[in-house]
Design an enzyme around this catalytic site. Structure first.
Site, PDB file in Angstrom:
ATOM      1  CE  LYS A 192      -0.880   2.631  -3.625  1.00  0.00           C
ATOM      2  NZ  LYS A 192      -0.500   1.247  -3.976  1.00  0.00           N
ATOM      3  CB  SER A 216      -0.931  -0.020   1.214  1.00  0.00           C
ATOM      4  OG  SER A 216      -1.752   1.126   1.229  1.00  0.00           O
ATOM      5  CE1 TYR A 255      -0.432   5.677  -5.536  1.00  0.00           C
ATOM      6  CE2 TYR A 255      -0.059   7.142  -3.669  1.00  0.00           C
ATOM      7  CZ  TYR A 255       0.286   6.027  -4.400  1.00  0.00           C
ATOM      8  OH  TYR A 255       1.349   5.251  -4.002  1.00  0.00           O
TER       9      TYR A 255
END
Length: 238
Positions: free
Chosen positions: A159, A140, A155
């Protein structure tokens, strides 16, 4: 020492071909091979083909590392008025639903589908190697743990989703009685094609140490050995 196989799946031939350059860099005292494969982890058909390929070569899968990832479009969050912020986050032509779904497709959904597809082979790890259950390691990012968007909302959100997906997979697999461990690593800044925008023939990227001398506690970008130590800890018998 028993012979070990490491299969590395890449989405394009360029990265796949560079893996052959890595073979000569493997320590001479380690018996085994690096198998270069092509696969699109954002496609169920491609994932199924990858599983069949591994099944044709190996009796089990001991360690699965989900490392695929893409970044999203950047947006400016520093604004003086709410109207300015709306212009940057909504009116911006680069702010699209496609950007969000593409990012989630690779950074989140691929972890789910690849892990699910390999469950039978992962379960066989314990059957063939008593005391050594199959393990899944999801890569991650610390960006999924911080509250700042760092200029890329999609993004960072993806994650964070990857971290929580790891928890859910771990819980549900254990609840079903399957002996497979699932963990994630949330790295900080590491040299990669994503962060450095380039790599050499060995797929190695570089970020000048001074760029992060005052930005992170370690005062430097991450190194290969840092990631290797974290992976070895999670892959070890526990």
């Amino acid at each position: 020492m028993s012979t070990q196989s490491v299969a590395v799946a890449s989405h394009n031939e360029l990265n796949r071909n560079s893996l052959f350059n890595m073979k000569g860099r493997v320590a001479l005292d380690i018996e085994g091979e690096i198998i270069a494969l092509t696969a699109d982890v954002a496609s169920k058909q491609s994932i199924a083909k990858l599983v069949r390929e591994i099944e044709s070569r190996e009796k089990c899968l001991c360690i699965l590392v989900n490392n695929a990832g893409i970044t999203s479009e950047s947006v400016t969050t520093e604004t003086e008025t709410a109207s300015d912020m709306k212009r940057n986050l909504f009116d911006n032509d680069k702010a699209t639903f496609d950007d969000w779904t593409d990012t989630y497709r690779t950074n989140v959904a691929s972890i789910y589908f690849v892990t699910a597809a390999f469950l039978p082979l992962l379960q066989k790890s314990l059957e063939l190697h008593p005391g050594w259950p199959g393990t899944v390691i999801n890569i991650s990012s610390v960006s999924g743990l911080v509250k700042s968007a760092q200029h890329h909302f999609a993004y960072n959100a993806s994650k964070a989703a990857a971290v929580h997906l790891t928890r859910m997979l771990s819980a549900e697999i254990a609840e079903s009685g399957h002996k497979i461990r699932v963990n994630s690593i949330a790295p900080g800044i590491f040299p990669s094609e994503m962060t450095a925008q380039e790599s050499n023939e060995f797929q190695k990227s570089h970020i000048p140490r001074e760029n992060y001398a005052k930005k992170v506690p370690a005062a430097r970008p991450g190194r290969d050995v840092d990631m290797a130590q974290a992976v070895l800890m999670l892959a070890a018998k526990q």
